[in-house]
Design a protein around this motif. Structure first.
Motif, short mmCIF file in Angstrom:
data_model
loop_
_atom_site.label_atom_id
_atom_site.label_comp_id
_atom_site.label_asym_id
_atom_site.label_seq_id
_atom_site.Cartn_x
_atom_site.Cartn_y
_atom_site.Cartn_z
N ILE A 145 0.57 -1.08 -0.07
CA ILE A 145 -0.04 -0.21 -0.03
C ILE A 145 0.77 1.42 -0.08
N ASP A 146 2.21 1.10 0.06
CA ASP A 146 2.94 2.36 0.13
C ASP A 146 2.51 3.39 -0.97
N GLU A 147 2.10 3.03 -2.15
CA GLU A 147 1.80 4.22 -3.29
C GLU A 147 0.52 4.51 -3.20
N HIS A 148 -0.28 3.78 -2.37
CA HIS A 148 -1.77 4.39 -2.13
C HIS A 148 -2.28 4.87 -0.69
N ILE A 149 -1.09 5.46 -0.13
CA ILE A 149 -1.46 6.21 1.16
C ILE A 149 -1.45 7.81 0.96
N VAL A 150 -2.81 8.34 1.56
CA VAL A 150 -3.01 9.97 1.31
C VAL A 150 -2.13 10.51 2.15
N ASP A 151 -1.42 11.37 1.48
CA ASP A 151 -0.06 12.17 2.25
C ASP A 151 -0.65 12.76 3.37
N GLY A 152 0.25 12.90 4.67
CA GLY A 152 -0.10 13.19 5.85
C GLY A 152 -1.12 12.44 6.72
N THR A 153 -1.46 11.24 6.14
CA THR A 153 -2.32 10.51 7.01
C THR A 153 -1.89 9.27 7.88
N LEU A 154 -0.53 8.80 7.53
CA LEU A 154 0.25 7.56 8.17
C LEU A 154 0.56 8.02 9.36
N LYS A 155 0.00 6.99 10.37
CA LYS A 155 0.70 7.03 11.59
C LYS A 155 0.86 5.85 12.39
N PHE A 156 2.09 5.85 12.96
CA PHE A 156 2.47 4.83 13.71
C PHE A 156 2.37 4.94 15.08
N GLU A 157 1.99 3.80 15.89
CA GLU A 157 1.92 3.72 17.17
C GLU A 157 2.50 2.44 17.92
N ARG A 158 2.78 2.48 19.19
CA ARG A 158 3.60 0.99 19.62
C ARG A 158 2.86 1.30 20.92
N ALA A 159 2.29 -0.22 21.29
CA ALA A 159 1.57 -0.40 22.58
C ALA A 159 2.57 0.15 23.64
N SER A 344 1.52 -13.19 20.95
CA SER A 344 0.51 -11.97 20.63
C SER A 344 0.72 -10.87 21.26
N SER A 345 1.32 -10.82 22.74
CA SER A 345 1.81 -9.74 23.12
C SER A 345 2.69 -8.79 22.37
N TRP A 346 3.50 -9.41 21.48
CA TRP A 346 4.50 -8.86 20.48
C TRP A 346 3.67 -8.12 19.23
N ARG A 347 2.41 -8.34 19.23
CA ARG A 347 1.58 -7.66 18.07
C ARG A 347 1.40 -6.23 18.66
N ASN A 348 2.32 -5.49 18.93
CA ASN A 348 2.18 -4.22 19.60
C ASN A 348 2.49 -2.96 18.55
N ILE A 349 2.88 -3.16 17.29
CA ILE A 349 2.79 -1.95 16.32
C ILE A 349 1.46 -1.97 15.74
N GLU A 350 1.24 -0.61 15.59
CA GLU A 350 -0.18 -0.26 14.91
C GLU A 350 -0.19 0.79 13.90
N ILE A 351 -0.33 0.66 12.69
CA ILE A 351 -0.43 1.74 11.88
C ILE A 351 -1.83 2.00 11.50
N SER A 352 -2.04 3.36 11.38
CA SER A 352 -3.47 3.81 10.67
C SER A 352 -3.13 4.91 9.64
N CYS A 353 -3.83 4.94 8.50
CA CYS A 353 -3.81 5.94 7.54
C CYS A 353 -5.20 5.69 6.64
N GLU A 354 -5.01 6.52 5.70
CA GLU A 354 -6.26 6.87 4.82
C GLU A 354 -5.83 6.44 3.63
N LEU A 355 -6.51 5.59 2.78
CA LEU A 355 -6.12 5.03 1.39
C LEU A 355 -6.90 5.77 0.26
N ILE A 356 -6.18 5.85 -0.84
CA ILE A 356 -6.96 6.22 -2.02
C ILE A 356 -7.59 5.00 -2.62
N GLU A 357 -8.97 5.16 -2.70
CA GLU A 357 -9.69 3.79 -3.30
C GLU A 357 -9.59 3.82 -4.68
N ASN A 358 -8.91 2.44 -5.02
CA ASN A 358 -8.98 2.04 -6.56
C ASN A 358 -8.87 0.56 -6.32
#
Length: 507
Positions: A145-159, A344-358
């Motif tokens: 999805i690298d090329e389909h992310i709307v600029d400025g919407t990508l966010k990384f979070e760690r638990a 499963s406790s190491w499943r601790n990285i979350e990303i959120s973003c908005e994608l271009i629908e195509n």
């Protein structure tokens, strides 16, 4: 921009319905492990024609995109909002599954679902199907999805919470074990006699008192002369006369005939058996580590009591549950589940973003994995919004901050078999007391006759009666004192298992 159409129907299988004409907005939500939902906003004038209809298909460019059932309708002075939830077909029937179980571990998992970490989730698709999706690794090629992310919407979070690096598991089980066995005591009895053979001057008394098959051994109470039944019974019994030996004739006086006595010698066979129920309680301790590195994270202690596992005990005589086939399989299933819990406790990285629908992103769902900057993430949430001016697609996805190799084959606790407990006569017999064997009887009788002569109490008329009565009162007796094999109401055992390293097997 794709065309969105809402068709309302009076039944799920209806081939035709009413198309909503005044749709102003559609919001769709998909979340991991949950039924997809949709909220359709329409002009309130649609209420009369649509309020009695129970199902709705949402089409995108004429292709079914969402299939739902009406949950609620809300009205305002200007709009009506209809909430839909996907009508899932093909739900499992737990009772049917339980009846069809052929595998004991699967049966245990079904009956104890809370003990097992789900490494796959049931994902409910927008069009009503249900699929299983692995949360540890993708089963299909992730969508880049690298090329389909709307600029400025990508966010990384760690638990915030540190992942687990260690789980200390204590697993316990209880059941009833049957204890039974046989042991010969013939030799021990014979060795209590001076000539290493059972012998007597009172053969009838001895033969009549000899225990028979099925008799229960009675032991003397320490506080009194009374005897109480034990758990031991006679499994085999035989007393056979082998020979006889003459004692020297006893001369009392000239008026009384000489008395001739014989020593009766026997061979014997006596086999003791026992059968009792022993309550068992067994615990096993297993320490599971994420890896061998020096990283110090969180540690968790899990105490799991399986309680009564009787139905999973294969052999009624088993003295260890976690060593038998079923118990070991259940143990390893739970350990693998705990390992998955740690992972499963190491499943601790979350990303959120908005994608271009195509074409690439338009059909993503929570069953899918995506790839961002060469790292794979599983989608956990998708929000879509359609209106006359725009289409938005927002997603959240999660990944592991540490890559674990597949642990299905490396985790296997194979406990060595218990050494069978060998019961020897000394474990069963506390003492064998023999009184008045033939030589003793003979010597006591000589002393008795001597006393009777001194007191002039024996004569030709009464000597037989006196001698018979004396021998009857001093007959040969064999008293078997046993030890209790059941020494505790509940026998407890603790097994210390080897450590498990998820990236290094068992150590």
């Amino acid at each position: 921009m794709s065309k969105i159409t809402c068709i309302f129907k009076n039944s799920e299988s209806a081939t035709a319905g009413i198309e909503a004409q005044k749709v102003t907005n559609i919001y769709l939500l998909e979340a991991e492990g949950e039924y997809p939902k949709a909220v359709i906003r329409l002009h309130h004038s649609e209420y009369k024609s649509l309020n009695q209809l129970e199902f709705c298909d949402i089409l995108r460019d004429g292709v079914l995109f969402f299939k739902g059932k009406v949950c609620s309708i809300a009205l305002t002075h200007e709009f009506m909002e209809i909430e839909l939830t996907t009508d899932i077909r093909g739900d499992f029937c737990p009772e049917k599954i339980r009846r069809e179980f052929a595998d004991i571990v699967e049966k245990f998992k079904e009956e104890n679902p809370d003990l097992f970490t789900k490494i796959s989730t049931e994902e409910f698709l927008r069009t009503g199907e249900k699929v299983l999706s692995d949360i540890k690794s993708p089963t299909t090629q992730p969508v880049e999805i690298d090329e389909h992310i709307v600029d400025g919407t990508l966010k990384f979070e760690r638990a915030v919470d540190a992942p687990l690096t260690e789980v200390n598991l204590r697993l316990s089980a209880a059941w009833i074990s049957r204890r039974d066995g046989l042991i010969p005591i013939s030799t021990k009895i014979e060795k209590r006699f001076k000539m290493s053979r059972i012998n007597t001057l009172t053969p009838k008394k001895l033969e009549n008192s000899w225990p028979e098959f099925g008799d229960r051994i009675r032991s003397k109470n320490n506080c009194s002369e009374k005897t109480t039944p034990t758990k031991y019974t006679i499994a085999s019994s035989r007393l056979r006369k082998m020979s006889m030996q003459d004692f020297p004739a006893i001369v009392i006086d000239k008026s009384i005939p000489k008395i001739y006595l014989r020593k009766h010698i026997y061979e014997n066979r006596l086999l003791l058996s026992w059968d009792f129920e022993q309550y068992m309680y067994e615990s096993i301790c297993v320490n599971i580590f994420a890896h061998k590195s020096g990283y110090k994270g969180a540690c968790k202690t899990l105490n799991i009591n399986l309680k009564n596992v009787q139905e999973y005990v294969e052999n009624a005589n088993d003295t260890s549950f976690f060593r038998n086939k079923n118990g070991n399989a259940i143990l390893n299933s739970i350990v693998k589940s705990v390992a998955d819990f740690l992972i499963s406790s190491w499943r601790n990285i979350e990303i959120s973003c908005e994608l271009i629908e195509n074409e690439t992103t338009g059909n993503l769902s929570t069953k899918d994995w995506i790839k961002l900057r060469n790292k794979s993430y599983k989608i956990v949430k998708i929000e879509r919004e359609f209106d006359s001016n725009k289409r938005t697609l927002k997603l959240k996805a999660r990944a592991f901050s540490y890559d674990f190799r597949n642990n299905e084959d490396t985790i296997n606790i194979a406990l060595p078999d218990e050494k069978p407990q060998v019961i020897i006569p000394e474990d069963v017999i506390a003492d064998i007391a023999v009184s008045n064997e033939a030589d003793t009887q003979y010597n006591k009788l000589l002393q008795f006759i001597s006393e009777q002569k001194r007191e002039n109490k024996i004569n030709k008329d009464n000597y037989k009666t006196l001698i018979n009565n004396f021998l009857n009162e001093h007959q040969t007796k064999i008293q078997i004192e046993t030890k209790p094999l059941k020494i505790a109401h509940c026998e407890k055992k603790i097994i210390e298992a080897m450590n498990i390293y998820l990236n290094g097997g068992v150590k």
